[in-house]
Design a protein around this motif. Structure first.
Motif, PDB file in Angstrom:
ATOM      1  N   THR A  36      73.262  52.575  71.735  1.00  0.00           N
ATOM      2  CA  THR A  36      72.136  51.815  71.171  1.00  0.00           C
ATOM      3  C   THR A  36      71.623  52.405  69.868  1.00  0.00           C
ATOM      4  O   THR A  36      70.988  51.707  69.091  1.00  0.00           O
ATOM      5  CB  THR A  36      70.999  51.753  72.190  1.00  0.00           C
ATOM      6  OG1 THR A  36      70.621  53.087  72.572  1.00  0.00           O
ATOM      7  CG2 THR A  36      71.440  50.985  73.436  1.00  0.00           C
ATOM      8  N   ASP A  37      71.878  53.696  69.635  1.00  0.00           N
ATOM      9  CA  ASP A  37      71.396  54.339  68.404  1.00  0.00           C
ATOM     10  C   ASP A  37      72.414  54.273  67.277  1.00  0.00           C
ATOM     11  O   ASP A  37      72.041  54.259  66.104  1.00  0.00           O
ATOM     12  CB  ASP A  37      71.036  55.801  68.676  1.00  0.00           C
ATOM     13  CG  ASP A  37      69.880  55.933  69.649  1.00  0.00           C
ATOM     14  OD1 ASP A  37      69.021  55.026  69.664  1.00  0.00           O
ATOM     15  OD2 ASP A  37      69.844  56.927  70.403  1.00  0.00           O
ATOM     16  N   ARG A  40      75.013  43.747  68.022  1.00  0.00           N
ATOM     17  CA  ARG A  40      75.357  45.113  68.406  1.00  0.00           C
ATOM     18  C   ARG A  40      76.139  45.098  69.716  1.00  0.00           C
ATOM     19  O   ARG A  40      75.740  44.431  70.666  1.00  0.00           O
ATOM     20  CB  ARG A  40      74.092  45.946  68.565  1.00  0.00           C
ATOM     21  CG  ARG A  40      73.328  46.131  67.256  1.00  0.00           C
ATOM     22  CD  ARG A  40      72.097  46.987  67.462  1.00  0.00           C
ATOM     23  NE  ARG A  40      71.355  47.147  66.213  1.00  0.00           N
ATOM     24  CZ  ARG A  40      70.221  47.848  66.100  1.00  0.00           C
ATOM     25  NH1 ARG A  40      69.687  48.449  67.176  1.00  0.00           N
ATOM     26  NH2 ARG A  40      69.624  47.937  64.928  1.00  0.00           N
ATOM     27  N   GLY A  59      77.457  45.570  73.322  1.00  0.00           N
ATOM     28  CA  GLY A  59      76.743  45.872  74.545  1.00  0.00           C
ATOM     29  C   GLY A  59      77.243  45.013  75.676  1.00  0.00           C
ATOM     30  O   GLY A  59      78.197  44.225  75.516  1.00  0.00           O
TER      31      GLY A  59
END
Length: 497
Positions: free
Chosen positions: A165-166, A222, A224
């Motif tokens: 996530t970063d 992103r 995921g």
């Protein structure tokens, strides 16, 4: 012995040939899994720090900072160190445009005036405010009413599971001459793995054939659990110039308007996505454009930009293990593919593609779809039957056994296994004559024998006794007479008689 060794070697070679598993074939058409582990999400943000110098009512310094989204797109990792290629417009824009946008925002918020929040230069009705606004816009002058500093933050979100996530930061190594030219990034701030990152193979050239099938892979967000890689099929059209002009797409069956379809995907995040050739799964170009006109720039533009940036594309240990396992997987040798994917996850635990394919391989391992199991259970239809090879192996075995027996029979008995060499018995001592004296006066030739190892000719040695004078004995009792004695010293019988 050499003949026996040769026969045994032939038998071993035949046995190994019969036991050898089928080798995997080259990749079937349309594989994108070779590239998708190296596809990443690229997000760029311009960080603006601006100070407004207000001289209208009283002297004030108004400080603000803004994070302005610069671009979002897709990139491709091309070497284990994490070098990434994407489009220049995804990671770079004109700093003046960002400064104008920041000036519009701070002016509207501080002076309470309506100014569109965009990167265009506007005019206000109030002459004094209008003059101050113009002095706030770049370029910076000695009479400027704003001090502006612009920096760019580029974040990479890899295709890993669980999702990162970063992300990790990257630096812009080289930008292209135009917005649709390739740009090169390098990771910064933290390591990308002990053995590097998965990479995508680059093709040597773009297919020349009109209508050549390709695939475009990238991310619309992103990566995921809810955002997987998007893969779309496209076809190359004819013509198209080199460089930023690109080569257009066109559906040969005219069922889909591919430029419009791909243009919409480029606007949503597939800008800079790799275009993958259908023949071997290598990257042949990169998606550019948007709106209703999407095109492809070729792999030569990509490699040229990498060369100018001083970066060489290459494959790594992760890619070798993954490609071997992927070949077995797509040829349905699931039992052999599973250990390969496990090795990939040991080298790069986050490889989501390898993890997914490992799960499928384990589920199908040893099942009816496993080609390795079917080949072990029965011969493939139409292939050469096994009985001739089995018969040949039996013949070689019998020949080897016969040769070994013949060689064994030809050996000397002392050389045969289980028959150690028997030494010759020692010569018997001379018999002892009892009741009668030995004749010590006889001339004798004594032959002394010695036992020798097998195959060595024994040496004979003769020992001759010395010649002695004539010896006489008593005719009455048999005792030896001394030299010159006339009577026997034992019984007294005359020696002359």
């Amino acid at each position: 012995m050499a003949r026996l060794t040769a026969l045994a070697g032939g038998l071993a070679a035949t046995t190994a040939l019969l036991a050898m598993p089928a080798t995997a074939h080259e990749h079937p058409s349309g594989i994108t899994d070779l590239v998708t582990p190296a596809v990443v999400r690229v997000e760029a943000v311009s960080h603006v720090e601006i100070t407004l110098l207000d001289h209208l009512s009283e002297l004030k310094h108004v400080e603000r900072s803004y994070d302005i989204p610069l671009g979002q797109g897709t990139g491709t990792v091309v070497n284990p160190e994490g070098a990434i290629v994407t489009l220049t417009r995804v990671v770079k824009t004109d700093d003046d445009d960002v400064a104008v946008l920041a000036a519009n925002r701070i002016f509207a918020a501080h002076h309470k005036v309506k100014i569109p929040q965009d990167s265009k230069r506007h005019k206000l009705k109030d002459p004094q405010l209008d003059r101050h606004l113009k002095e706030c816009y770049p370029p910076k002058k000695s009479t400027a009413t704003c001090i502006i500093n612009v920096t760019t933050d580029i974040t990479i979100f890899p295709n890993v599971s669980p999702a990162d996530t970063d992300g990790f930061k990257a630096d812009l190594v080289r930008a292209g001459s135009g917005p649709d030219a390739p740009a090169v990034l390098m990771p910064s701030g933290r390591a990308v793995g002990s053995v590097g990152m998965p990479t995508a193979p680059l093709a040597d050239k773009v297919p020349d054939a009109v209508g050549a099938p390709t695939s475009v892979a990238g991310f619309l967000g992103r990566p995921g659990p809810n955002v997987r890689s998007t893969v779309e099929i496209a076809h190359l059209s004819k013509g198209g110039g080199a460089g930023d002009t690109g080569r257009p797409f066109a559906d040969p069956e005219k069922k889909t308007d591919e430029p419009v379809k791909l243009g919409g995907l480029a606007d949503r995040g597939l800008a800079g996505a790799p275009v993958i050739g259908d023949k071997d799964g290598h990257v042949i170009g990169m998606l550019i454009g948007g709106g209703k006109s999407a095109k492809m720039i070729g792999v030569r533009e990509i490699t040229s930009t990498l060369t100018k940036a001083g970066i060489a594309p290459r494959r790594g240990a992760i890619d070798s293990a993954f490609e071997g396992a992927l070949t077995r997987y797509h040829t349905k040798y699931y039992t052999e593919a599973a250990p390969g994917f496990q090795r990939v996850l040991e080298l790069y635990p986050g490889n989501s593609v390898a993890a997914e394919l490992l799960k499928v391989s384990l589920a199908k391992r040893g099942g009816p779809e496993d080609e390795g199991t079917k080949r072990a259970a029965a011969p493939v239809a139409g292939s050469t039957p096994l009985w001739p090879f089995i018969a040949a192996a039996a013949v070689l075995f019998v020949a080897a056994a016969t040769g070994a027996f013949v060689l064994w029979r030809r050996r000397a008995p002392a050389d045969r296994p289980g028959h150690p060499e028997q030494p010759e018995p020692p010569p018997s001592p001379p018999p002892v004559v009892t009741g009668q004296p030995l004749d010590e006066g006889a001339n004798q030739t004594v032959v002394v024998r010695r036992s020798q190892p097998f195959g060595v000719v024994p040496q004979q040695k003769q020992v001759l006794t010395a010649q002695e004078p004539s010896v006489k004995y008593c005719t009455a009792c048999g005792m030896r007479l001394g030299h010159g004695h006339r009577f026997c010293g034992y019984c007294g019988h005359p020696s002359e008689t």
